[in-house]
Design a protein around this motif. Structure first.
Motif, PDB file in Angstrom:
ATOM      1  N   ASP A 143       0.727  -1.189   0.130  1.00  0.00           N
ATOM      2  CA  ASP A 143       0.094  -0.027   0.066  1.00  0.00           C
ATOM      3  C   ASP A 143       0.860   1.114   0.044  1.00  0.00           C
ATOM      4  O   ASP A 143       1.407   1.412   0.998  1.00  0.00           O
ATOM      5  CB  ASP A 143      -1.018  -0.117   1.060  1.00  0.00           C
ATOM      6  N   GLY A 195      -0.554   4.286  -1.258  1.00  0.00           N
ATOM      7  CA  GLY A 195      -1.747   5.308  -1.499  1.00  0.00           C
ATOM      8  C   GLY A 195      -1.743   5.854  -2.886  1.00  0.00           C
ATOM      9  O   GLY A 195      -1.675   4.736  -3.641  1.00  0.00           O
ATOM     10  N   TYR A 200       6.616   6.270   0.550  1.00  0.00           N
ATOM     11  CA  TYR A 200       5.351   6.397   1.347  1.00  0.00           C
ATOM     12  C   TYR A 200       5.421   6.638   3.194  1.00  0.00           C
ATOM     13  O   TYR A 200       4.919   7.171   3.458  1.00  0.00           O
ATOM     14  CB  TYR A 200       4.385   5.278   0.850  1.00  0.00           C
ATOM     15  N   ALA A 207       4.263   9.927   3.764  1.00  0.00           N
ATOM     16  CA  ALA A 207       2.939  10.022   4.428  1.00  0.00           C
ATOM     17  C   ALA A 207       2.867   9.964   5.905  1.00  0.00           C
ATOM     18  O   ALA A 207       1.513  10.190   6.315  1.00  0.00           O
ATOM     19  CB  ALA A 207       2.296   8.857   3.669  1.00  0.00           C
ATOM     20  N   SER A 235       0.043  14.207   2.992  1.00  0.00           N
ATOM     21  CA  SER A 235      -0.517  13.465   2.129  1.00  0.00           C
ATOM     22  C   SER A 235       0.373  13.008   1.027  1.00  0.00           C
ATOM     23  O   SER A 235       1.239  13.812   0.591  1.00  0.00           O
ATOM     24  CB  SER A 235      -1.695  14.068   1.301  1.00  0.00           C
ATOM     25  N   GLU A 236       0.533  11.957   0.355  1.00  0.00           N
ATOM     26  CA  GLU A 236       1.243  11.458  -0.674  1.00  0.00           C
ATOM     27  C   GLU A 236       0.968  12.368  -1.874  1.00  0.00           C
ATOM     28  O   GLU A 236       1.457  12.504  -2.931  1.00  0.00           O
ATOM     29  CB  GLU A 236       1.303  10.109  -1.014  1.00  0.00           C
TER      30      GLU A 236
END
Length: 114
Positions: free
Chosen positions: A37, A39, A51, A55, A59-60
């Motif tokens: 995951d 994002g 990430y 993150a 926010s990515e």
């Protein structure tokens, strides 16, 4: 169904075309990797490390919209350390992140979600 349920269904319905499009793009791209995951980040080598660090603070999508050269990403990291209180990233992880960002989120922003 209450208003919260209807809102959740509406949000999911609105997101489905984007999700399907993003999945289709990765399915046809031989460079996409199974990195877990990450994002909205492009799934390639280094995305998981990027990430994990990025993150955790923002926010990515903020990452994806930047479009920097490698030097620009390095300068941005330095700014975050000096002005924003970010802990320096260990060199090994920093190189992985810089490689990933400079390839996939450079000034051409080839993987910026549209």
């Amino acid at each position: 169904m209450g208003w919260k349920g209807r809102l959740a269904v509406a949000a999911l319905a609105a997101a489905l075309p984007w999700i399907a499009s993003a999945q289709d793009e990765g399915a046809h791209d031989d460079t996409a990797a199974d990195v877990g995951d990450v994002g909205a980040l492009y799934p390639a080598e280094g995305a998981d490390v990027t990430y994990a660090y990025c993150a955790s603070c923002h926010s990515e999508m903020l990452v994806a919209q930047q479009g920097q050269t490698r030097k620009g990403w390095e300068d941005l990291f330095q700014w975050m350390v000096e002005k924003q209180g970010m802990a320096p990233i260990p060199e090994e992880d920093r190189e992985i992140i810089l490689d990933y960002l400079s390839e996939h989120y450079n000034t051409d922003r080839p993987h910026f979600p549209r």
